[in-house]
Design a protein around this motif. Structure first.
Motif, PDB file in Angstrom:
ATOM      1  N   LEU A  91      37.827  52.023  57.621  1.00 55.06           N
ATOM      2  CA  LEU A  91      37.926  51.979  56.170  1.00 55.06           C
ATOM      3  C   LEU A  91      36.568  51.642  55.568  1.00 55.06           C
ATOM      4  O   LEU A  91      35.908  50.683  55.983  1.00 55.06           O
ATOM      5  N   ASP A  92      36.146  52.407  54.588  1.00 56.18           N
ATOM      6  CA  ASP A  92      34.905  52.129  53.880  1.00 56.18           C
ATOM      7  C   ASP A  92      35.092  50.869  53.036  1.00 56.18           C
ATOM      8  O   ASP A  92      35.998  50.806  52.199  1.00 56.18           O
ATOM      9  N   PRO A  93      34.265  49.826  53.221  1.00 52.85           N
ATOM     10  CA  PRO A  93      34.436  48.587  52.444  1.00 52.85           C
ATOM     11  C   PRO A  93      34.048  48.718  50.973  1.00 52.85           C
ATOM     12  O   PRO A  93      34.403  47.845  50.178  1.00 52.85           O
ATOM     13  N   ALA A  94      33.350  49.783  50.591  1.00 49.87           N
ATOM     14  CA  ALA A  94      32.810  49.892  49.237  1.00 49.87           C
ATOM     15  C   ALA A  94      33.855  49.714  48.137  1.00 49.87           C
ATOM     16  O   ALA A  94      33.586  49.031  47.130  1.00 49.87           O
ATOM     17  N   PRO A  95      35.062  50.302  48.244  1.00 51.36           N
ATOM     18  CA  PRO A  95      36.024  50.142  47.140  1.00 51.36           C
ATOM     19  C   PRO A  95      36.457  48.712  46.880  1.00 51.36           C
ATOM     20  O   PRO A  95      37.031  48.428  45.827  1.00 51.36           O
ATOM     21  N   TYR A  96      36.190  47.796  47.791  1.00 53.75           N
ATOM     22  CA  TYR A  96      36.587  46.408  47.580  1.00 53.75           C
ATOM     23  C   TYR A  96      35.571  45.648  46.720  1.00 53.75           C
ATOM     24  O   TYR A  96      35.782  44.469  46.411  1.00 53.75           O
ATOM     25  N   LEU A 101      31.172  41.110  44.161  1.00 55.29           N
ATOM     26  CA  LEU A 101      31.825  39.824  44.425  1.00 55.29           C
ATOM     27  C   LEU A 101      30.836  38.819  45.001  1.00 55.29           C
ATOM     28  O   LEU A 101      30.843  37.632  44.637  1.00 55.29           O
ATOM     29  N   ALA A 102      29.989  39.293  45.923  1.00 53.70           N
ATOM     30  CA  ALA A 102      29.012  38.393  46.532  1.00 53.70           C
ATOM     31  C   ALA A 102      28.020  37.876  45.489  1.00 53.70           C
ATOM     32  O   ALA A 102      27.650  36.680  45.483  1.00 53.70           O
ATOM     33  N   HIS A 103      27.595  38.766  44.598  1.00 57.10           N
ATOM     34  CA  HIS A 103      26.652  38.345  43.554  1.00 57.10           C
ATOM     35  C   HIS A 103      27.299  37.319  42.626  1.00 57.10           C
ATOM     36  O   HIS A 103      26.674  36.286  42.281  1.00 57.10           O
ATOM     37  N   LEU A 114      34.893  31.549  37.138  1.00 55.48           N
ATOM     38  CA  LEU A 114      35.260  31.264  38.522  1.00 55.48           C
ATOM     39  C   LEU A 114      36.728  31.609  38.791  1.00 55.48           C
ATOM     40  O   LEU A 114      37.077  32.130  39.847  1.00 55.48           O
ATOM     41  N   ALA A 115      37.592  31.352  37.805  1.00 57.24           N
ATOM     42  CA  ALA A 115      39.009  31.702  37.963  1.00 57.24           C
ATOM     43  C   ALA A 115      39.175  33.213  38.053  1.00 57.24           C
ATOM     44  O   ALA A 115      39.977  33.719  38.859  1.00 57.24           O
ATOM     45  N   ALA A 116      38.411  33.938  37.246  1.00 61.31           N
ATOM     46  CA  ALA A 116      38.475  35.396  37.301  1.00 61.31           C
ATOM     47  C   ALA A 116      37.960  35.912  38.645  1.00 61.31           C
ATOM     48  O   ALA A 116      38.521  36.844  39.235  1.00 61.31           O
ATOM     49  N   LEU A 117      36.886  35.307  39.151  1.00 67.15           N
ATOM     50  CA  LEU A 117      36.344  35.690  40.454  1.00 67.15           C
ATOM     51  C   LEU A 117      37.363  35.416  41.554  1.00 67.15           C
ATOM     52  O   LEU A 117      37.558  36.238  42.466  1.00 67.15           O
ATOM     53  N   ASP A 118      38.014  34.256  41.474  1.00 64.67           N
ATOM     54  CA  ASP A 118      39.020  33.905  42.475  1.00 64.67           C
ATOM     55  C   ASP A 118      40.118  34.963  42.530  1.00 64.67           C
ATOM     56  O   ASP A 118      40.511  35.416  43.613  1.00 64.67           O
ATOM     57  N   ARG A 119      40.587  35.406  41.363  1.00 61.41           N
ATOM     58  CA  ARG A 119      41.627  36.433  41.324  1.00 61.41           C
ATOM     59  C   ARG A 119      41.110  37.773  41.846  1.00 61.41           C
ATOM     60  O   ARG A 119      41.836  38.507  42.515  1.00 61.41           O
ATOM     61  N   ASP A 120      39.865  38.098  41.549  1.00 61.62           N
ATOM     62  CA  ASP A 120      39.319  39.380  42.016  1.00 61.62           C
ATOM     63  C   ASP A 120      39.159  39.391  43.542  1.00 61.62           C
ATOM     64  O   ASP A 120      39.332  40.430  44.175  1.00 61.62           O
ATOM     65  N   ILE A 121      38.829  38.252  44.111  1.00 64.82           N
ATOM     66  CA  ILE A 121      38.768  38.170  45.572  1.00 64.82           C
ATOM     67  C   ILE A 121      40.168  38.377  46.158  1.00 64.82           C
ATOM     68  O   ILE A 121      40.348  39.104  47.144  1.00 64.82           O
ATOM     69  N   SER A 122      41.161  37.762  45.531  1.00 62.97           N
ATOM     70  CA  SER A 122      42.539  37.958  45.993  1.00 62.97           C
ATOM     71  C   SER A 122      42.952  39.423  45.883  1.00 62.97           C
ATOM     72  O   SER A 122      43.595  39.974  46.787  1.00 62.97           O
TER      73      SER A 122
END
Length: 538
Positions: A91-96, A101-103, A114-122
């Motif tokens: 699977l190509d990781p790019a669509p994730y 996210l790392a930036h 930070l809450a928005a980032l947490d949800r996007d990681i989920s």
């Protein structure tokens, strides 16, 4: 160095036997079949199979506001590391959205952000788990779409977070079948080959048609390549000498067996073309097999039949049989690539017809039989065919009336049981809208061909008696003699199976057998390019 014939023969049947079936569990009578629809591109965030944002909302509905960042970034970094290893599963990781996210993980300090980032990681993790289990591209075997069943990405991720075992969640999401694991390992191997040998030059063609015993100018390069691919013993990188000539033809034959080629031990045009395919392209084929295995839904326990279309092979086995029980394996003929490819689906074989009639499909009747009958009034008689009305009764009509009736649909053509019948001695019926089934054939000589996409879409089997005995599953009533007797010329006889047998029509141009051998086939239906595009692997 001389290319010599080698006494040792490697059987394609042995190499391919069981490559799917032992791992996947837990003329033609059909009309023209429409070619399979191209696989759509799912990279644009539509999440055709997995609605990750909806899953994420459910995850947070009963949990804390922060799942990844409550105690610092360590857990979030682990998630990103796992997402970055999606390529190990093809699977190509790019669509994730890893880079973004790392930036954000390195720069975000605002609590709301930070809450928005947490949800996007989920959301990314839920999409990954779902795609790893169900596939990224829409499954041909789930035409109604995806319904969360035994595997729920939300429950899986919630449990992994509670237990601190994200790695285990990823492994649990992947198909739990041996073939998937072997293919994943072989994908890593071919990627390593590609990195070790980036310059994959084509072997020089012989000046004339090469025959056994003749010198070949490219023998040194051939020797080195076969060593690299594992078909010839010897240290990779060691010089090849004339002493290797005695084993070279055998290595060529092993390579040919793994690639579905005629096994003559001679590097002819087809063999040289296969040897010219770089490891990176073989790795892509293996990645596609991982995706296609993710598409398969669970099957009920019991006897199963699977056909891998590009390899023209059928396997049948009973997972409840004693360990080491033999697998029934045989060559098959599949639908013609250009006009009537065999569709991919999972059917249920429900009954057999010994000495079947062939009810000619309208497409074949209009496109083939009517023109032949118009030019030869004796065509039906010469081919043991007859006209049948809507009431099922045989009609005797003069040529003009017969042609008029066929064109209007008042009558149809069927072929009587007998030696000319295109279905042969037995039909294996699995009712479906496409009218696809398995059957024997009166043209048994066609099984000797290396390329066997020759039918109108159905599957012709080389050993119908053995398959009949397998699916009837009654050693006392339907032993070898009883099946042979039922296949003798006579009236048609319908026998209902004691239990429907699933029939998986599969398509994979790369597999790994139980002995760890990588097996490759031609993409006869040209399905690989569209799926590569859909997975972002082109």
């Amino acid at each position: 160095m001389i290319v010599k014939q080698h006494a040792r023969k490697t059987s394609r049947a042995r190499l391919w036997a069981g490559a799917i079936l032992l791992s996947v569990i837990h003329a033609c009578a059909a009309g023209a079949v429409q070619p399979p629809a191209p696989v759509p591109d799912t990279r644009a965030g539509a999440d055709a199979a997995i609605d990750a944002r909806q899953l994420s909302a459910r995850l947070y509905a009963t949990g804390p506001a922060l799942l990844w960042l409550a105690d610092g970034p360590q857990r979030a970094r682990l998630a990103l590391r796992l997402l970055g290893k999606a390529d190990e599963h093809g699977l190509d990781p790019a669509p994730y959205g890893l880079e973004g996210l790392a930036h954000r993980l390195d720069t975000t300090r605002d609590p709301v952000a930070l809450a928005a980032l947490d949800r996007d990681i989920s959301t990314a993790m839920l999409r990954y788990l779902g795609e790893l289990h169900y596939g990224r591209a829409p499954s041909r075997y789930r035409p109604g779409g995806l319904a969360v069943g035994a595997f729920d990405p939300v429950a899986q991720l919630r449990q992994a977070l509670a237990e601190g075992n994200l790695d285990g969640a990823v492994e649990s999401a992947a198909p739990a079948i041996a073939l998937y694991g072997r293919t994943r390992e072989m994908l890593a191997h071919y990627r390593a080959l590609s990195a070790a040998a980036p310059d994959w030059a084509a072997l020089p063609p012989p000046g004339t048609a090469l025959r056994p015993g003749e010198a070949y100018a490219g023998a040194g390069l051939l020797c080195a390549r076969l060593r690299l691919l594992g078909d010839l013993d010897g240290a990779t990188g060691a010089p090849c000498t004339d002493a290797d000539g005695a084993a070279l033809a055998g290595a060529v034959r092993r390579f040919q067996a793994r690639h579905g080629l005629a096994q003559d031990g001679v590097p002819g045009p087809a063999t040289l073309a296969a040897l010219a395919v770089p490891p990176a392209r073989r790795a892509a084929q293996l990645a596609l097999t991982l995706e296609r295995l993710r598409w398969l839904p669970p099957l009920p326990r019991g006897r199963v039949i699977a056909v891998n279309v590009p390899t023209y092979r059928l396997w049948a086995f009973d997972p409840d049989a004693a360990p080491g029980a033999p697998v029934l394996e045989m060559p098959v003929i599949v639908g013609t690539a250009a006009r009537t490819p065999t569709p991919l689906f999972i059917g249920k074989m429900r009954y057999l017809e010994f000495n079947p009639y062939w009810n000619v499909p309208p497409s074949i009747q209009a496109g083939e039989i009517v023109p032949k009958l118009a030019g030869n009034p004796a065509y039906l008689r010469q081919n043991d065919m007859e006209l049948v009305g809507a009431d099922g009764k045989v009609r005797e009509l003069a040529l003009p009336d017969a042609l008029a009736g066929l064109r209007s649909g008042a009558v149809r053509v069927r072929q009587r049981p007998g030696p000319r019948n295109v279905l042969g001695e037995v039909k294996f019926a699995m009712p479906n809208p496409m009218n696809i089934y398995l059957h024997s054939t009166s043209s048994k000589e066609l099984f000797a061909r290396s390329r066997r996409d020759l039918s109108h879409g159905c599957i012709r089997v080389a050993h119908p008696a053995a398959l009949a005995q397998f699916v009837l599953a009654d050693a006392r009533r339907w032993d070898e003699a009883a099946v042979a007797q039922a296949m003798q010329p006579g009236p048609m006889r319908t026998v209902t199976l004691p239990r429907p047998v699933p029939v998986v029509l599969f398509y994979a141009t790369a597999l790994v057998d139980r002995h760890g051998l990588a097996l490759f086939a031609q993409d006869i239906y040209r399905q690989d390019p569209a799926l590569l595009e859909a997975l972002g692997l082109r």
